[in-house]
Write an enzyme that holds these catalytic residues in place. Structure first.
Site, mmCIF file in Angstrom:
data_model
loop_
_atom_site.group_PDB
_atom_site.id
_atom_site.type_symbol
_atom_site.label_atom_id
_atom_site.label_comp_id
_atom_site.label_asym_id
_atom_site.label_seq_id
_atom_site.Cartn_x
_atom_site.Cartn_y
_atom_site.Cartn_z
ATOM 1 C CE1 TYR A 142 -3.261 -2.760 0.058
ATOM 2 C CE2 TYR A 142 -3.899 -2.112 2.260
ATOM 3 C CZ TYR A 142 -4.079 -2.909 1.150
ATOM 4 O OH TYR A 142 -5.077 -3.844 1.149
ATOM 5 C CE LYS A 188 0.335 -17.781 -2.422
ATOM 6 N NZ LYS A 188 -0.564 -18.930 -2.299
ATOM 7 C CG ASP A 220 -3.177 -19.896 -0.415
ATOM 8 O OD1 ASP A 220 -2.395 -19.783 0.554
ATOM 9 O OD2 ASP A 220 -2.892 -20.543 -1.438
ATOM 10 C CG ASP A 244 -7.299 -3.849 3.990
ATOM 11 O OD1 ASP A 244 -8.272 -3.706 4.751
ATOM 12 O OD2 ASP A 244 -7.170 -3.224 2.917
ATOM 13 C CG ASP A 248 -12.702 -5.802 6.365
ATOM 14 O OD1 ASP A 248 -12.392 -5.271 7.459
ATOM 15 O OD2 ASP A 248 -13.075 -5.146 5.379
#
Ligand code: NAD
Length: 354
Positions: A142, A188, A220, A244, A248
């Protein structure tokens, strides 16, 4: 203990819910013999109306001079049409970056009494769920270099330094020590070099925390395990973008947005604490907002900024006890059930604080 707390009620239901958290903190101060000084600043829509910008330099300076900040929520339809740089949400970004908050803590808790609100099967959440997402907040993709190439392609760079990883990992291990002593690093590492650096750095740091179990999971797989076996997780540590998305997902499995707290921290004890929900303009000023997320944010403040574990626990226990006794605000009441208003919910929690 003396505490200097800055309140940022903000917009919509913000003032309603912050008021209840303040009453809870006042009660804690009374019972445990602390001295709390509150100071209020404007941020968000209210600041746009009064000062022409979502966050003034003065307000930021007042927040920076405090021990901790408790925020309600900002935004609402009244300010939907103001230009991007002046939007109420800019106040949140201004506070987070202006205060140097790099660590975001988001607990996701399913209380057995509210398990019917969870979209997960009862068998999956039979014993409740209680996990903490620790998300890196100021690095990674980001904030990396981004742009367009002459050939029309685009890029975003993901970069992490060892120091950035170590400081957030330390927060995760320390949080685990206050919980069930288990950290899962989500990455990952089969594909990303940054993830491999995370693994190396976190496993190296783990040597200083031999009382905390560390395991690793690919992102994943973690997104699947959150809905298949959420009890696996105690502290889930991860980088900015994965955090992020997963924070959620973790909050949705609880089914109760009005109950979820959060903290944004830096290296010292300073932090900003806020519910994860927004300003709910549809119910503002009607005494129906659920104040529990903000009250639990105040509990996190006592735990992480003031190291007052007993006081934090006293608030959390009072919330659990009120829920066990059937206290419900409208958003978490089943149809036909009686419910209490915002202040009524605050009263029920306050009288259960031991
Ligand atoms: P929201 O979280 O405000 O509301 C979503 C739904 O949940 C609404 O039906 C609302 O009534 C309900 N709800 C939320 N909190 C509740 C509570 N404590 N008790 C009972 N019900 C509750 O999200 P939204 O509607 O997408 O956004 C409304 C405004 O809030 C927008 O201006 C948005 O930009 C802003 N927002 C602010 C923050 C923040 O300040 N951190 C976060 C998200 C959204």
């Amino acid at each position: 203990m003396n505490m200097n707390i800055v309140l940022v009620p903000g917009d919509g239901i913000g003032p309603d819910i912050v008021r209840e958290a303040v009453r809870v903190l006042d009660r804690i101060a009374e019972i445990y013999g602390h001295d709390i000084a509150f100071r209020e600043i404007d941020a968000g829509g209210i600041s746009i109306d009064k000062h022409g910008v979502p966050l003034t330099e003065d307000a930021l300076a007042v927040a920076a001079a405090s021990d901790a900040v408790l925020l309600g929520a900002v935004g609402g339809p009244k300010w939907d049409h103001v230009p991007g740089s002046l939007r109420p949400e800019k106040a949140l970004l201004g506070l987070r970056s202006g205060l140097g908050l790099f660590c975001n803590l988001r607990p996701a808790v399913i209380y057995p009494e509210l398990s019917s609100a969870s979209p997960l099967k009862p068998s999956v959440i039979a014993d409740g769920v209680d996990l903490l997402v620790v998300r890196e907040l100021t690095g990674g993709i980001y904030f990396g270099e981004k742009g367009r190439n002459p050939d029309g392609s685009a890029f975003d760079v993901m970069r992490y330094s060892v120091d950035e990883i170590r400081r957030i990992a330390r927060k995760a291990f320390e949080a685990a020590r206050l919980r069930r002593h288990h950290v899962t690093l989500v990455d990952k590492a089969n594909v990303l070099e940054t993830s491999r650096l995370w693994r190396e750095t976190v496993s190296d740091l783990a040597k200083n925390y031999s009382d905390v179990e560390l395991d690793y999971m690919y992102v994943d797989n973690a997104s699947m395990q959150l809905v298949r076996d959420p009890k696996h997780f105690d502290v889930l540590l991860t980088e900015n973008m994965f955090g992020d998305i997963l924070s959620d997902e973790a909050s949705m499995i609880t089914g109760s947005i009005g109950m979820l707290a959060s903290a944004s921290l830096r290296n010292d004890s300073f932090g900003m604490y806020e519910p994860i929900h927004g300003s709910a303009p549809d119910i503002a000023g009607k005494d129906i907002a659920n104040p529990i997320a903000t009250i639990l944010s105040a509990a996190m403040m006592l735990r992480y900024s003031f190291a007052l574990e007993n006081e934090a626990k006293a608030i959390e226990d009072a919330v659990s006890s009120a829920l066990r006794d059937g206290v419900r605000t409208k958003d978490i009441a089943l149809s036909g059930d009686e419910w209490v208003g915002t202040a009524g919910c605050g009263d029920e929690i306050i009288r259960r604080i031991k």
